[in-house]
Design a protein around this motif. Structure first.
Motif, PDB file in Angstrom:
ATOM      1  N   THR A  39       3.298   6.671  14.205  1.00 57.54           N
ATOM      2  CA  THR A  39       4.133   5.613  14.778  1.00 57.54           C
ATOM      3  C   THR A  39       4.327   5.758  16.285  1.00 57.54           C
ATOM      4  O   THR A  39       4.731   4.801  16.941  1.00 57.54           O
ATOM      5  CB  THR A  39       5.511   5.573  14.091  1.00 57.54           C
ATOM      6  OG1 THR A  39       6.130   6.862  14.211  1.00 57.54           O
ATOM      7  CG2 THR A  39       5.370   5.212  12.622  1.00 57.54           C
ATOM      8  N   ASN A  44      -1.622  -1.930  15.671  1.00 62.16           N
ATOM      9  CA  ASN A  44      -1.494  -2.442  14.314  1.00 62.16           C
ATOM     10  C   ASN A  44      -2.240  -1.567  13.314  1.00 62.16           C
ATOM     11  O   ASN A  44      -3.195  -0.893  13.666  1.00 62.16           O
ATOM     12  CB  ASN A  44      -2.090  -3.856  14.233  1.00 62.16           C
ATOM     13  CG  ASN A  44      -1.363  -4.834  15.111  1.00 62.16           C
ATOM     14  OD1 ASN A  44      -0.137  -4.850  15.154  1.00 62.16           O
ATOM     15  ND2 ASN A  44      -2.111  -5.666  15.818  1.00 62.16           N
ATOM     16  N   GLU A  66      -5.257  -7.428   5.840  1.00 62.62           N
ATOM     17  CA  GLU A  66      -3.817  -7.455   6.070  1.00 62.62           C
ATOM     18  C   GLU A  66      -3.536  -6.656   7.334  1.00 62.62           C
ATOM     19  O   GLU A  66      -4.072  -5.557   7.507  1.00 62.62           O
ATOM     20  CB  GLU A  66      -3.057  -6.842   4.889  1.00 62.62           C
ATOM     21  CG  GLU A  66      -3.177  -7.635   3.606  1.00 62.62           C
ATOM     22  CD  GLU A  66      -2.435  -8.955   3.654  1.00 62.62           C
ATOM     23  OE1 GLU A  66      -1.390  -9.044   4.345  1.00 62.62           O
ATOM     24  OE2 GLU A  66      -2.888  -9.907   3.004  1.00 62.62           O
ATOM     25  N   VAL A  67      -2.712  -7.191   8.218  1.00 59.31           N
ATOM     26  CA  VAL A  67      -2.383  -6.528   9.482  1.00 59.31           C
ATOM     27  C   VAL A  67      -0.868  -6.382   9.569  1.00 59.31           C
ATOM     28  O   VAL A  67      -0.133  -7.353   9.353  1.00 59.31           O
ATOM     29  CB  VAL A  67      -2.909  -7.345  10.688  1.00 59.31           C
ATOM     30  CG1 VAL A  67      -2.548  -6.651  11.993  1.00 59.31           C
ATOM     31  CG2 VAL A  67      -4.411  -7.553  10.584  1.00 59.31           C
ATOM     32  N   ARG A  68      -0.431  -5.144   9.874  1.00 60.95           N
ATOM     33  CA  ARG A  68       0.991  -4.850  10.036  1.00 60.95           C
ATOM     34  C   ARG A  68       1.191  -4.017  11.301  1.00 60.95           C
ATOM     35  O   ARG A  68       0.332  -3.228  11.668  1.00 60.95           O
ATOM     36  CB  ARG A  68       1.534  -4.043   8.856  1.00 60.95           C
ATOM     37  CG  ARG A  68       1.337  -4.660   7.479  1.00 60.95           C
ATOM     38  CD  ARG A  68       2.331  -5.785   7.231  1.00 60.95           C
ATOM     39  NE  ARG A  68       2.322  -6.222   5.857  1.00 60.95           N
ATOM     40  CZ  ARG A  68       1.466  -7.069   5.321  1.00 60.95           C
ATOM     41  NH1 ARG A  68       0.498  -7.565   6.068  1.00 60.95           N
ATOM     42  NH2 ARG A  68       1.538  -7.430   4.059  1.00 60.95           N
ATOM     43  N   LEU A  69       2.328  -4.159  11.927  1.00 59.80           N
ATOM     44  CA  LEU A  69       2.671  -3.328  13.076  1.00 59.80           C
ATOM     45  C   LEU A  69       2.783  -1.871  12.637  1.00 59.80           C
ATOM     46  O   LEU A  69       3.304  -1.583  11.553  1.00 59.80           O
ATOM     47  CB  LEU A  69       3.999  -3.768  13.689  1.00 59.80           C
ATOM     48  CG  LEU A  69       3.997  -5.086  14.455  1.00 59.80           C
ATOM     49  CD1 LEU A  69       5.417  -5.468  14.857  1.00 59.80           C
ATOM     50  CD2 LEU A  69       3.098  -4.991  15.676  1.00 59.80           C
ATOM     51  N   ALA A  70       2.340  -0.970  13.478  1.00 57.67           N
ATOM     52  CA  ALA A  70       2.373   0.461  13.176  1.00 57.67           C
ATOM     53  C   ALA A  70       3.726   1.050  13.581  1.00 57.67           C
ATOM     54  O   ALA A  70       3.805   1.898  14.463  1.00 57.67           O
ATOM     55  CB  ALA A  70       1.230   1.172  13.881  1.00 57.67           C
ATOM     56  N   MET A  75       3.325   2.702   4.406  1.00 56.68           N
ATOM     57  CA  MET A  75       3.468   1.292   4.035  1.00 56.68           C
ATOM     58  C   MET A  75       2.689   1.001   2.764  1.00 56.68           C
ATOM     59  O   MET A  75       1.796   1.758   2.384  1.00 56.68           O
ATOM     60  CB  MET A  75       3.058   0.355   5.165  1.00 56.68           C
ATOM     61  CG  MET A  75       1.612   0.346   5.537  1.00 56.68           C
ATOM     62  SD  MET A  75       1.194  -0.865   6.833  1.00 56.68           S
ATOM     63  CE  MET A  75       2.121  -0.302   8.215  1.00 56.68           C
ATOM     64  N   THR A  76       3.033  -0.103   2.145  1.00 58.71           N
ATOM     65  CA  THR A  76       2.381  -0.557   0.928  1.00 58.71           C
ATOM     66  C   THR A  76       1.849  -1.963   1.154  1.00 58.71           C
ATOM     67  O   THR A  76       2.562  -2.822   1.676  1.00 58.71           O
ATOM     68  CB  THR A  76       3.372  -0.551  -0.252  1.00 58.71           C
ATOM     69  OG1 THR A  76       3.917   0.759  -0.389  1.00 58.71           O
ATOM     70  CG2 THR A  76       2.685  -0.939  -1.549  1.00 58.71           C
ATOM     71  N   ILE A  77       0.599  -2.180   0.770  1.00 56.49           N
ATOM     72  CA  ILE A  77      -0.054  -3.487   0.892  1.00 56.49           C
ATOM     73  C   ILE A  77      -0.541  -3.876  -0.505  1.00 56.49           C
ATOM     74  O   ILE A  77      -1.046  -3.036  -1.248  1.00 56.49           O
ATOM     75  CB  ILE A  77      -1.269  -3.415   1.842  1.00 56.49           C
ATOM     76  CG1 ILE A  77      -0.873  -2.903   3.226  1.00 56.49           C
ATOM     77  CG2 ILE A  77      -2.008  -4.739   1.908  1.00 56.49           C
ATOM     78  CD1 ILE A  77      -0.070  -3.850   4.060  1.00 56.49           C
ATOM     79  N   HIS A  92      -6.112   2.185  12.282  1.00 61.90           N
ATOM     80  CA  HIS A  92      -4.978   2.089  13.200  1.00 61.90           C
ATOM     81  C   HIS A  92      -5.558   1.544  14.502  1.00 61.90           C
ATOM     82  O   HIS A  92      -6.087   2.287  15.318  1.00 61.90           O
ATOM     83  CB  HIS A  92      -4.317   3.450  13.423  1.00 61.90           C
ATOM     84  CG  HIS A  92      -3.058   3.342  14.226  1.00 61.90           C
ATOM     85  ND1 HIS A  92      -2.033   4.242  14.104  1.00 61.90           N
ATOM     86  CD2 HIS A  92      -2.639   2.440  15.157  1.00 61.90           C
ATOM     87  CE1 HIS A  92      -1.057   3.902  14.931  1.00 61.90           C
ATOM     88  NE2 HIS A  92      -1.415   2.807  15.583  1.00 61.90           N
ATOM     89  N   GLU A  96      -5.609  -3.048  19.668  1.00 61.38           N
ATOM     90  CA  GLU A  96      -5.550  -4.391  19.088  1.00 61.38           C
ATOM     91  C   GLU A  96      -6.783  -5.235  19.387  1.00 61.38           C
ATOM     92  O   GLU A  96      -6.693  -6.436  19.618  1.00 61.38           O
ATOM     93  CB  GLU A  96      -4.264  -5.094  19.528  1.00 61.38           C
ATOM     94  CG  GLU A  96      -3.025  -4.361  19.063  1.00 61.38           C
ATOM     95  CD  GLU A  96      -1.732  -5.049  19.441  1.00 61.38           C
ATOM     96  OE1 GLU A  96      -1.698  -6.293  19.516  1.00 61.38           O
ATOM     97  OE2 GLU A  96      -0.730  -4.330  19.652  1.00 61.38           O
TER      98      GLU A  96
END
Length: 149
Positions: A39, A44, A66-70, A75-77, A92, A96
């Motif tokens: 973190t 992302n 699926e894209v998520r902020l780090a 996390m779970t997708i 990671h 970007e």
């Protein structure tokens, strides 16, 4: 003529039943648990679901991304409509760009990566056979740990 009609109707119902069964098998959701997210690094987390085609380099050929902020270390997708055999790549994406950034060698990744089935980098990315998972064999979430250079 009535006999032919009855056979056609039976074939139609059999084909419809087989189609529904195959859709139900592929309609199973899979859960991917991602661990070891750094973190302190920007960017992302990209989680890509692949069939055989394009894995692992061609992100445009991923079935789903699926894209998520780090911003959290785990996390779970969840993915739906998964093929019978698939592979997952986690990137990671610090800068970007949507692609794996390489270090000064132009060969070795400079960003964190993880793959399904515990597949690891070894003189290049793992091939599909090393990372593939069979939908029928999944009983719990798939765990992927991101490895950083």
């Amino acid at each position: 003529m009535k006999h032919i009609f009855n056979r056609v109707v039976k074939v139609f119902f059999i084909m419809a039943a087989v189609s529904l069964m195959s859709q139900q098998v592929n309609a199973k959701d899979i859960v991917v648990y991602i661990d070891n997210i750094a973190t302190e690094k920007p960017g992302n987390i990209m989680v890509m679901l692949y069939g055989y085609d394009g894995f692992p380099k061609d992100h445009a050929k991923a079935i789903s991304v699926e894209v998520r902020l780090a911003v959290i270390d785990k996390m779970t997708i969840t993915f739906s409509s998964v093929p019978a055999e698939f592979a997952i790549k986690v990137l990671h994406d610090e800068d970007e760009t949507g692609q794996v950034t390489k270090n000064w060698t132009g060969i070795i990744p400079a960003e964190g990566l993880g793959f399904s089935n515990g597949a690891k980098l070894s003189f290049g990315p793992p091939n599909f056979d090393r990372a593939k998972v069979k939908l029928a064999d999944i009983n719990s979430p798939i765990s992927i740990k991101i490895i950083y250079p």
